[in-house]
Design a protein around this motif. Structure first.
Motif, mmCIF file in Angstrom:
data_model
loop_
_atom_site.group_PDB
_atom_site.id
_atom_site.type_symbol
_atom_site.label_atom_id
_atom_site.label_comp_id
_atom_site.label_asym_id
_atom_site.label_seq_id
_atom_site.Cartn_x
_atom_site.Cartn_y
_atom_site.Cartn_z
ATOM 1 N N GLU A 1 0.846 -1.200 0.000
ATOM 2 C CA GLU A 1 0.000 0.000 0.000
ATOM 3 C C GLU A 1 0.879 1.247 0.000
ATOM 4 O OE1 GLU A 1 -3.304 -0.213 -0.060
ATOM 5 O OE2 GLU A 1 -3.515 -2.353 0.390
ATOM 6 N N GLU A 2 1.932 1.185 0.795
ATOM 7 C CA GLU A 2 2.811 2.358 0.924
ATOM 8 C C GLU A 2 3.420 2.745 -0.426
ATOM 9 O OE1 GLU A 2 5.675 2.056 4.176
ATOM 10 O OE2 GLU A 2 7.080 3.364 3.097
ATOM 11 N N SER B 1 -8.552 0.128 6.228
ATOM 12 C CA SER B 1 -8.813 1.084 7.298
ATOM 13 C C SER B 1 -8.162 0.652 8.606
ATOM 14 C CB SER B 1 -10.316 1.240 7.508
ATOM 15 O OG SER B 1 -10.851 0.058 8.056
ATOM 16 N N HIS B 2 -7.440 -0.468 8.549
ATOM 17 C CA HIS B 2 -6.841 -1.009 9.764
ATOM 18 C C HIS B 2 -5.677 -1.859 9.281
ATOM 19 C CE1 HIS B 2 -6.537 -3.662 13.334
ATOM 20 N NE2 HIS B 2 -7.129 -2.696 13.999
ATOM 21 N N ILE B 3 -4.570 -1.914 10.044
ATOM 22 C CA ILE B 3 -3.405 -2.605 9.482
ATOM 23 C C ILE B 3 -3.485 -4.120 9.585
ATOM 24 C CG2 ILE B 3 -1.834 -0.623 9.654
ATOM 25 C CD1 ILE B 3 -0.607 -1.910 12.118
ATOM 26 N N GLY C 1 -4.160 5.505 13.083
ATOM 27 C CA GLY C 1 -4.009 5.361 14.525
ATOM 28 C C GLY C 1 -2.730 6.006 15.029
ATOM 29 N N PRO C 2 -2.395 5.757 16.273
ATOM 30 C CA PRO C 2 -1.205 6.387 16.851
ATOM 31 C C PRO C 2 0.078 6.083 16.079
ATOM 32 C CG PRO C 2 -2.590 5.491 18.590
ATOM 33 C CD PRO C 2 -3.195 5.043 17.298
ATOM 34 N N MET C 3 0.243 4.823 15.638
ATOM 35 C CA MET C 3 1.491 4.537 14.924
ATOM 36 C C MET C 3 1.544 5.324 13.611
ATOM 37 S SD MET C 3 0.678 2.448 12.142
ATOM 38 C CE MET C 3 2.123 1.501 11.755
ATOM 39 N N GLY C 4 0.386 5.489 12.979
ATOM 40 C CA GLY C 4 0.337 6.260 11.744
ATOM 41 C C GLY C 4 0.588 7.744 11.979
ATOM 42 N N SER C 5 0.075 8.234 13.107
ATOM 43 C CA SER C 5 0.268 9.654 13.401
ATOM 44 C C SER C 5 1.741 9.988 13.580
ATOM 45 C CB SER C 5 -0.501 10.044 14.667
ATOM 46 O OG SER C 5 -1.888 9.946 14.430
ATOM 47 N N VAL C 6 2.505 9.008 14.044
ATOM 48 C CA VAL C 6 3.940 9.238 14.191
ATOM 49 C C VAL C 6 4.663 8.970 12.877
ATOM 50 C CG1 VAL C 6 6.046 8.504 15.368
ATOM 51 C CG2 VAL C 6 3.903 8.700 16.649
ATOM 52 N N LEU C 7 4.274 7.874 12.214
ATOM 53 C CA LEU C 7 5.025 7.438 11.042
ATOM 54 C C LEU C 7 4.716 8.260 9.785
ATOM 55 C CD1 LEU C 7 7.067 5.224 10.351
ATOM 56 C CD2 LEU C 7 5.157 3.758 9.680
ATOM 57 N N THR C 8 3.439 8.589 9.587
ATOM 58 C CA THR C 8 3.054 9.246 8.340
ATOM 59 C C THR C 8 3.816 10.551 8.101
ATOM 60 O OG1 THR C 8 0.905 8.161 8.465
ATOM 61 C CG2 THR C 8 1.078 10.026 6.965
ATOM 62 N N TYR D 1 -7.595 9.079 8.757
ATOM 63 C CA TYR D 1 -6.187 9.471 8.856
ATOM 64 C C TYR D 1 -5.585 9.770 7.492
ATOM 65 C CZ TYR D 1 -6.324 8.070 13.772
ATOM 66 O OH TYR D 1 -6.624 7.975 15.104
ATOM 67 N N GLY D 2 -6.250 9.298 6.472
ATOM 68 C CA GLY D 2 -5.913 9.760 5.133
ATOM 69 C C GLY D 2 -4.680 9.168 4.489
ATOM 70 N N TRP D 3 -4.090 8.133 5.096
ATOM 71 C CA TRP D 3 -2.998 7.473 4.402
ATOM 72 C C TRP D 3 -2.925 6.035 4.862
ATOM 73 C CZ3 TRP D 3 2.711 6.557 4.567
ATOM 74 C CH2 TRP D 3 3.238 6.410 3.262
ATOM 75 N N VAL D 4 -1.837 5.366 4.505
ATOM 76 C CA VAL D 4 -1.728 3.928 4.712
ATOM 77 C C VAL D 4 -1.807 3.522 6.179
ATOM 78 C CG1 VAL D 4 -0.208 1.962 4.321
ATOM 79 C CG2 VAL D 4 -0.313 3.813 2.647
ATOM 80 N N TYR D 5 -1.120 4.290 7.035
ATOM 81 C CA TYR D 5 -0.968 3.882 8.422
ATOM 82 C C TYR D 5 -1.824 4.753 9.331
ATOM 83 C CZ TYR D 5 3.132 1.582 6.426
ATOM 84 O OH TYR D 5 3.962 0.815 5.657
#
Ligand code: SF4
Lengths: 233, 476
Positions: free
Chosen positions: B117-118, B150-152, B342-349, B336-340
């Motif tokens: 996806e990324e 919508s979920h990893i 939740g909290p991990m996505g908020s940090v990683l994106t 969240y609007g991208w691949v990742y």
């Protein structure tokens, strides 16, 4: 080149160049020694209880287990199981010496082909290298005598496992593989593929509700041959 | 590629809150995810100790990441595989296409992979005349619906049974239109039959990897359906998509993560299939792929090494953080609007797509700390989200952007659904600041605040000070 770009970006982040030889040697030593970490106490049990834990865990994960006194009982147990499941008496079996040596002639109605699985095969008989009591997990290293497709294509997988091959933790199963397996290509112990299988295939993708038999087998039936006097129930 | 809509989080979240289907799915899944994990963790007395060990193993590996990657690559090659080092998503797309073309591939089956996806591999293959087929049941229906996950780990958890039936009827037009789906099992059976043909016909199989093992040169996938295994066993060519932080030194190290992963993710003690793939079919083997390629993706991760965000590279993608996040549980993953998500996505994106595009995602947090408390590798997610916010301030973002941020807060505080959990414990720091200055007098937030409630000490003075200052400026 990407490889160099990636490695040098990592090194920049770590504020150093390539690892000095002595440190690299230390890391190679760690890999060679592959030290164990904390191993859960749950599987450190006397043999009989360890085997019982294995059985309980297979059943917890929707597999089934039949305990057999010796290998000669295997073909009969298979015939009976297939009849009970309303399946035709035909199977594709791993071309493994332990399986070839079973007294198939006693059950002439069972059709057995010793080969890899193909589409259309309904039932497989696979040979387990080891069983892991910790989570009721079967270890299937690929080999000519243990084709991977037997674990995947048929709807019903029957597994032959000797009780003496049940260990407590994953680490013990890896050590068995390290001790007993030689890979022709790498000279190491790792075959092309090792599957750790815990119960039949499943999916909870539809409304988080568990359904068995997603893409792999819907039934996983273990024939546990009691070849270990200290492990008998 | 998943189209980036992170800048529209606000609008996305509003839509999510009024999406009845999504809210139904969230209400169904949240208690399940949380209760299952809690039960599995409680069932293993060593669980907490293993989290510390897992964190330490990842830290050790990251401190020597260059060494372990080179060692891993050498082992892959010894087993007849090829490693394609890819600095960017574009490099990775090109590598996959090259391999597929060399194989003369027409269809490609795919196991579940977030990296796929990324880098947006499906669209890339389609654009070049190759048909990718998702085989994870959840990913399969999303492909039919042309929706991103919508979920990893539960990519289609936001869909309800009606959605499945409708999509299957619309897409599987060869089947009788009046067929009945009496049970969920019937939906599953239809997918199984259709996808089995795809597995058998595919020329190339693409999977992700949960771990790479330096000791043996193995890629590891952890699944329940068996689709990943069919994907990597049947076609002539197997491609593994993996990012550089997946490597661990030994099988013993991997065992620690495997004991944590399923318990944290689905609440199982172990997933059904944990499979180690090492190179190509051996001469005597009766099955397995003839080619084995690892597309090793960096895509910005090496730049995280040596920064506070290095901690994020420990992530094993278990999804526990989003399963326990009050924001995620209110708005789902698509907002969240991208691949990742939740909290991990908020940090990683923001690290992967740029802080200017996703820098406000870290604001989608209540700083309740639940994510960190369940993360199996103990990533300090709230601290890292705070880091992003501080960075935004340090960069002296334009007043317009700052104002947007503050409007975002005000907007958030005005939504009753969000507001309920916010007041439960969460926006403590915000509420504290708001009360003290009377800044929220005009917002409904103040009314719901229990006077006698214990307020957690505000974390991060710097931020609070800056926040207050910015706020005063905006009000002027
Ligand atoms: S950040 Fe932690 S909890 Fe979240 S997905 Fe990664 S490992 Fe799991």
């Amino acid at each position: 080149m990407s490889r160099e770009a990636i490695l040098s970006a990592i090194r920049r982040g770590l504020r150093r160049g390539p690892l000095p030889p002595d440190q690299a040697a230390m890391l190679r030593g760690r890999i060679a020694a592959h030290p164990r970490h904390l191993i859960p106490a749950r599987s450190r049990l006397p043999r009989a209880e360890q085997v019982a834990l294995f059985v309980r865990n297979v059943e917890k994960e929707f597999g089934t287990v039949a305990r057999l006194p010796d290998p000669s009982a295997v073909p009969g147990a298979i015939a009976e199981y297939l009849a009970r499941q309303n399946l035709p008496p035909a199977l594709v079996a791993a071309p493994h010496p332990d399986i070839a040596a079973l007294p198939w002639a006693d059950h002439p109605l069972l059709q057995v082909e010793h080969r890899a699985a193909r589409e259309g095969d309904a039932v497989s008989l696979q040979h387990a290298f080891a069983g892991i009591a910790e989570t009721g997990t079967l270890m299937f290293p690929s080999a000519r005598e243990r084709p991977t497709t037997l674990n995947l294509l048929p709807e019903t997988e029957i597994v032959l496992l000797r009780a003496s091959r049940i260990v407590g933790a994953y680490e013990e199963a890896w050590d068995l593989l390290r001790a007993e397996n030689r890979d022709g290509r790498t000279g190491g112990f790792m075959p092309r593929n090792v599957m750790l299988v815990t119960g039949p295939s499943r999916s909870a993708d539809i409304e988080q509700t568990l359904e068995l038999g997603a893409h792999g087998p819907r039934r996983l039936h273990v024939l546990l041959v009691e070849d270990d006097p200290s492990a008998r129930a | 590629m998943v189209h980036l809509t992170s800048p529209a989080f606000k609008a996305n979240a509003a839509r999510a809150l009024s999406d009845a289907g999504l809210q139904k799915a969230l209400a169904r899944s949240k208690p399940q995810f949380q209760a299952k994990r809690a039960k599995a963790a409680a069932g293993l007395p060593e669980f907490e100790a293993l989290r510390d060990i897992a964190r330490d193993i990842k830290n050790h590996t990251l401190a020597h990441l260059d060494f372990y990657l080179e060692d891993y690559a050498a082992k892959v090659e010894a087993a007849g595989g090829t490693v394609h080092w890819c600095a960017t998503a574009e490099d990775a797309r090109a590598a996959v296409l090259r391999i597929c073309r060399a194989a003369g591939a027409r269809t490609v089956t795919k196991g579940k992979s977030m990296i796929s996806e990324e880098i947006g591999i499906n669209e890339h293959l389609e654009a070049h005349g190759i048909t990718p087929v998702e085989t994870d049941l959840g990913e399969y229906i999303l492909q039919l619906r042309r929706e991103p996950p919508s979920h990893i780990i539960g990519p289609a958890f936001h869909l309800n049974r009606e959605d499945w039936e409708k999509s299957f009827r619309e897409s599987h037009t060869d089947l009788p239109p009046d067929r009945e789906f009496r049970e969920r099992r019937d939906i599953l059976a239809e997918a199984r039959t259709l996808l089995r043909q795809k597995f058998l016909a595919a020329d190339v199989g693409i999977t992700g990897a949960n771990f790479l093992i330096a000791e043996t040169g193995s890629s590891v996938i952890v699944t329940n359906e068996g689709n990943g295994d069919l994907t990597q066993t049947l076609p002539r060519v197997h491609i593994v998509l993996a990012s550089i932080e997946k490597v661990v030194p030994t099988l013993e190290d991997a065992c620690v993560f495997l004991r944590l992963l399923a318990r944290s993710a689905t609440g199982q003690d172990f997933s059904v299939y944990t499979t180690f793939s090492t190179g190509i079919r051996r001469e005597t083997d009766l099955d397995g792929p003839h080619e084995y390629h690892v597309v090793l993706l960096d895509n910005g991760r090496s730049n995280m090494v040596g920064t506070p965000f290095q901690d994020m590279l420990r992530c094993i993608r278990c999804a526990a953080c989003m399963n326990h996040c009050p924001v995620y549980q209110s708005v789902g993953g698509h907002a969240y609007g991208w691949v990742y998500p939740g909290p991990m996505g908020s940090v990683l994106t923001p690290t992967l797509v740029g802080v200017e595009k996703a820098g406000h995602l870290p604001n989608a947090s209540t700083f309740c700390g639940k994510c960190e408390s369940v993360c199996p590798v103990k990533i300090p997610l709230p601290k890292l989200m705070r880091h992003w916010r501080e960075r935004e301030f340090e960069r002296h973002l334009t007043p317009a952007t700052t104002r947007f941020g503050l409007r975002f807060w005000a907007w958030f505080a005005r939504r009753p659904t969000l507001y309920r959990w916010a007041t439960r414990a969460a926006m403590a720091t915000l509420g504290w600041a708001g009360r003290k200055r009377g800044a929220f007098a005009a917002l409904p937030l103040a009314g719901g605040w229990t006077a006698g409630r214990d307020l957690p000490a505000p974390e991060g003075d710097t931020f609070m000070a800056r926040y207050a200052r910015q706020r005063r400026e905006v009000r002027r």
